[in-house]
Design a protein around this motif. Structure first.
Motif, PDB file in Angstrom:
ATOM      1  N   GLN A 128      45.163  42.365  76.323  1.00 26.38           N
ATOM      2  CA  GLN A 128      46.256  42.880  77.158  1.00 26.38           C
ATOM      3  C   GLN A 128      46.068  44.365  77.434  1.00 26.38           C
ATOM      4  N   ASP A 129      45.653  45.125  76.428  1.00 27.08           N
ATOM      5  CA  ASP A 129      45.412  46.551  76.627  1.00 27.08           C
ATOM      6  C   ASP A 129      44.304  46.764  77.659  1.00 27.08           C
ATOM      7  N   MET A 130      43.255  45.961  77.569  1.00 28.11           N
ATOM      8  CA  MET A 130      42.145  46.113  78.503  1.00 28.11           C
ATOM      9  C   MET A 130      42.587  45.788  79.926  1.00 28.11           C
ATOM     10  N   ALA A 131      43.381  44.714  80.069  1.00 26.08           N
ATOM     11  CA  ALA A 131      43.859  44.329  81.399  1.00 26.08           C
ATOM     12  C   ALA A 131      44.746  45.412  82.009  1.00 26.08           C
ATOM     13  N   ARG A 132      45.586  46.053  81.192  1.00 22.70           N
ATOM     14  CA  ARG A 132      46.448  47.123  81.701  1.00 22.70           C
ATOM     15  C   ARG A 132      45.642  48.360  82.074  1.00 22.70           C
ATOM     16  N   ARG A 133      44.651  48.679  81.248  1.00 20.85           N
ATOM     17  CA  ARG A 133      43.872  49.901  81.462  1.00 20.85           C
ATOM     18  C   ARG A 133      42.902  49.765  82.627  1.00 20.85           C
ATOM     19  N   TYR A 134      42.389  48.548  82.830  1.00 18.36           N
ATOM     20  CA  TYR A 134      41.378  48.342  83.869  1.00 18.36           C
ATOM     21  C   TYR A 134      41.817  47.191  84.785  1.00 18.36           C
ATOM     22  N   PRO A 135      42.751  47.439  85.680  1.00 19.41           N
ATOM     23  CA  PRO A 135      43.288  46.360  86.527  1.00 19.41           C
ATOM     24  C   PRO A 135      42.242  45.755  87.460  1.00 19.41           C
ATOM     25  N   ALA A 136      41.144  46.439  87.709  1.00 22.99           N
ATOM     26  CA  ALA A 136      40.102  45.893  88.580  1.00 22.99           C
ATOM     27  C   ALA A 136      39.224  44.874  87.861  1.00 22.99           C
ATOM     28  N   VAL A 137      39.422  44.737  86.555  1.00 23.95           N
ATOM     29  CA  VAL A 137      38.647  43.784  85.753  1.00 23.95           C
ATOM     30  C   VAL A 137      39.506  42.552  85.489  1.00 23.95           C
ATOM     31  N   THR A 138      38.947  41.371  85.664  1.00 20.57           N
ATOM     32  CA  THR A 138      39.647  40.130  85.330  1.00 20.57           C
ATOM     33  C   THR A 138      39.371  39.829  83.860  1.00 20.57           C
ATOM     34  N   VAL A 139      40.357  40.105  83.019  1.00 20.40           N
ATOM     35  CA  VAL A 139      40.187  39.950  81.573  1.00 20.40           C
ATOM     36  C   VAL A 139      40.619  38.545  81.167  1.00 20.40           C
ATOM     37  N   ASP A 140      39.701  37.810  80.584  1.00 22.26           N
ATOM     38  CA  ASP A 140      39.977  36.446  80.118  1.00 22.26           C
ATOM     39  C   ASP A 140      40.066  36.465  78.598  1.00 22.26           C
ATOM     40  N   PRO A 141      41.234  36.220  78.015  1.00 15.85           N
ATOM     41  CA  PRO A 141      41.394  36.322  76.558  1.00 15.85           C
ATOM     42  C   PRO A 141      40.899  35.110  75.782  1.00 15.85           C
ATOM     43  N   GLU A 142      40.502  34.043  76.477  1.00 19.12           N
ATOM     44  CA  GLU A 142      40.189  32.800  75.791  1.00 19.12           C
ATOM     45  C   GLU A 142      38.754  32.669  75.288  1.00 19.12           C
ATOM     46  N   PRO A 143      37.727  32.899  76.125  1.00 14.97           N
ATOM     47  CA  PRO A 143      36.372  32.514  75.702  1.00 14.97           C
ATOM     48  C   PRO A 143      35.793  33.417  74.626  1.00 14.97           C
ATOM     49  N   ILE A 144      34.782  32.897  73.934  1.00 11.80           N
ATOM     50  CA  ILE A 144      34.028  33.669  72.958  1.00 11.80           C
ATOM     51  C   ILE A 144      33.145  34.679  73.666  1.00 11.80           C
ATOM     52  N   TYR A 145      32.578  34.303  74.783  1.00 16.24           N
ATOM     53  CA  TYR A 145      31.877  35.273  75.614  1.00 16.24           C
ATOM     54  C   TYR A 145      31.960  34.840  77.068  1.00 16.24           C
ATOM     55  N   VAL A 146      31.807  35.809  77.961  1.00 17.97           N
ATOM     56  CA  VAL A 146      31.867  35.573  79.398  1.00 17.97           C
ATOM     57  C   VAL A 146      30.586  36.108  80.016  1.00 17.97           C
ATOM     58  N   TRP A 147      29.940  35.274  80.800  1.00 18.77           N
ATOM     59  CA  TRP A 147      28.696  35.650  81.478  1.00 18.77           C
ATOM     60  C   TRP A 147      29.003  35.722  82.967  1.00 18.77           C
ATOM     61  N   ASP A 148      28.999  36.932  83.527  1.00 20.41           N
ATOM     62  CA  ASP A 148      29.280  37.142  84.938  1.00 20.41           C
ATOM     63  C   ASP A 148      28.123  37.940  85.541  1.00 20.41           C
ATOM     64  N   GLY A 149      27.233  37.248  86.234  1.00 21.37           N
ATOM     65  CA  GLY A 149      26.055  37.908  86.768  1.00 21.37           C
ATOM     66  C   GLY A 149      25.194  38.460  85.633  1.00 21.37           C
ATOM     67  N   PRO A 150      24.781  39.721  85.715  1.00 24.56           N
ATOM     68  CA  PRO A 150      23.965  40.300  84.645  1.00 24.56           C
ATOM     69  C   PRO A 150      24.798  40.834  83.482  1.00 24.56           C
ATOM     70  N   TYR A 151      26.130  40.685  83.560  1.00 25.78           N
ATOM     71  CA  TYR A 151      27.009  41.228  82.529  1.00 25.78           C
ATOM     72  C   TYR A 151      27.496  40.115  81.596  1.00 25.78           C
ATOM     73  N   VAL A 152      27.345  40.342  80.295  1.00 25.10           N
ATOM     74  CA  VAL A 152      27.782  39.372  79.291  1.00 25.10           C
ATOM     75  C   VAL A 152      28.661  40.123  78.303  1.00 25.10           C
TER      76      VAL A 152
END
Length: 331
Positions: A128-152
């Motif tokens: 929640q803190d990350m989502a508030r601080r960085y609204p341009a980022v889609t923060v998903d609280p569920e997965p163990i890791y998220v792989w989006d393009g070259p970013y993991v």
């Protein structure tokens, strides 16, 4: 790997042990991982647990890299205010094939503007803190890791091990990554879509003894019908008072807790056994398979069959790789 004072020790050592173990099992050392630590606080960086890491200055890490790994830690606040560190991460990301983070390390990537417009995760307590601080980022609280393009980006602490295994799988194949997980005595190799923590952890045992007794009974007898009046009678409370106190103590109704417990047990059986769907339904107290299918899909977002296909890990018949033996030792 970039490190900084008060970095979380396991955020660093967890992934590094995975990569080092790969190096020890690969027949061709050139196909392995060369691990380098860089830091603005070089040459010695103290982790939050007191371990000392020998690191090179940031400016030495200016060449090409396959993976940039940014860990989290208790020193994250100071790291976020380090302009030189953030600028180095921005530059390094352009030279890296993959940019990864563990736990709060995703805050550093987001602060550097690298996650804007992307999906990412972090430790569940800070999503929640990350989502508030960085609204341009889609923060998903569920997965163990998220792989989006070259970013993991990975979740908290030990999730960095799962992420490292995913990188190994991408580089060397699923079978090899599973054997590395087995050698490291991990309970199982978790897929990135696996929830950060189980539903059972989400509903801890209540403080009041009668409610805690009822919870323990539900967990031990999940295969049986568990009507609320019977649970209330077992702990010598009226059904109405039992339901009221249970909800206040646990945060959900007794019926919801029973369903969550059944689904949690079903997940365990789907992950670790070859029991049929109907057998699992019976063992988890679902009177009809159809009810099980509908309830599981609603709670998890996957059918039991799809969940098993993604998350089942059964021990293979034998090791595919032999553990390293020191020269001159007797096996």
């Amino acid at each position: 790997m970039v490190v900084y004072p008060e970095v979380q020790a396991l955020d660093v050592t967890g992934p590094v042990e995975v990569f080092d173990t790969v190096n020890r099992f690969l027949p061709d050392p050139a196909a392995g991982y060369r691990i380098e630590y860089v830091s603005a606080a070089a040459p010695l960086v103290r982790t939050s647990a007191g371990l000392m890491i020998q690191a090179a200055p940031l400016e030495t890490g200016e060449g090409r890299m396959d993976n940039l790994l940014v860990p989290g830690g208790w020193g994250l606040g100071q790291a976020l205010a380090d302009h030189d560190l953030l600028c180095w991460i921005q530059r390094a990301a352009k030279r890296a094939q993959r940019v990864t983070s563990v736990c709060g390390g995703s805050f550093l990537l987001a602060e550097a503007g690298l996650l804007d417009g992307r999906r990412a995760t972090t430790h569940w307590a800070y999503c929640q803190d990350m989502a508030r601080r960085y609204p341009a980022v889609t923060v998903d609280p569920e997965p163990i890791y998220v792989w989006d393009g070259p970013y993991v980006t990975s979740a908290g602490v030990t999730a960095g091990i799962d992420m490292a295994l995913a990188l190994v799988e991408a580089d060397h194949g699923a079978e090899f990554a599973l054997e590395i997980a087995r050698y490291l005595v991990l309970f199982f190799k978790r897929d990135g879509g696996q929830p950060q923590f189980s539903g059972m952890l989400d509903a801890q045992l209540a403080d009041r003894v009668p409610i805690r007794t009822a919870q323990e009974w539900v967990r031990a007898h999940v295969e049986h019908p568990l009507p609320v009046p019977e649970l209330a009678e077992r702990v010598h409370m009226s059904p109405r008072n039992f339901s009221r106190v249970f909800r206040r103590e646990v945060g959900m109704t007794p019926g919801q807790y029973v369903v969550q417990t059944r689904v949690g047990r079903a997940r365990e059986l789907l992950e670790s056994t070859d029991l049929s769907i109907s057998q699992i339904a019976r063992r988890c107290g679902f009177g009809r398979v159809e009810t099980f299918l509908r309830t599981f899909d609603r709670a998890v977002g996957l059918t039991p069959g799809a969940y098993r296909q993604r998350f089942q890990v059964l021990a293979p018949a034998g090791l595919l790789i032999e553990p390293p033996v020191a020269a001159g030792s007797q096996g």
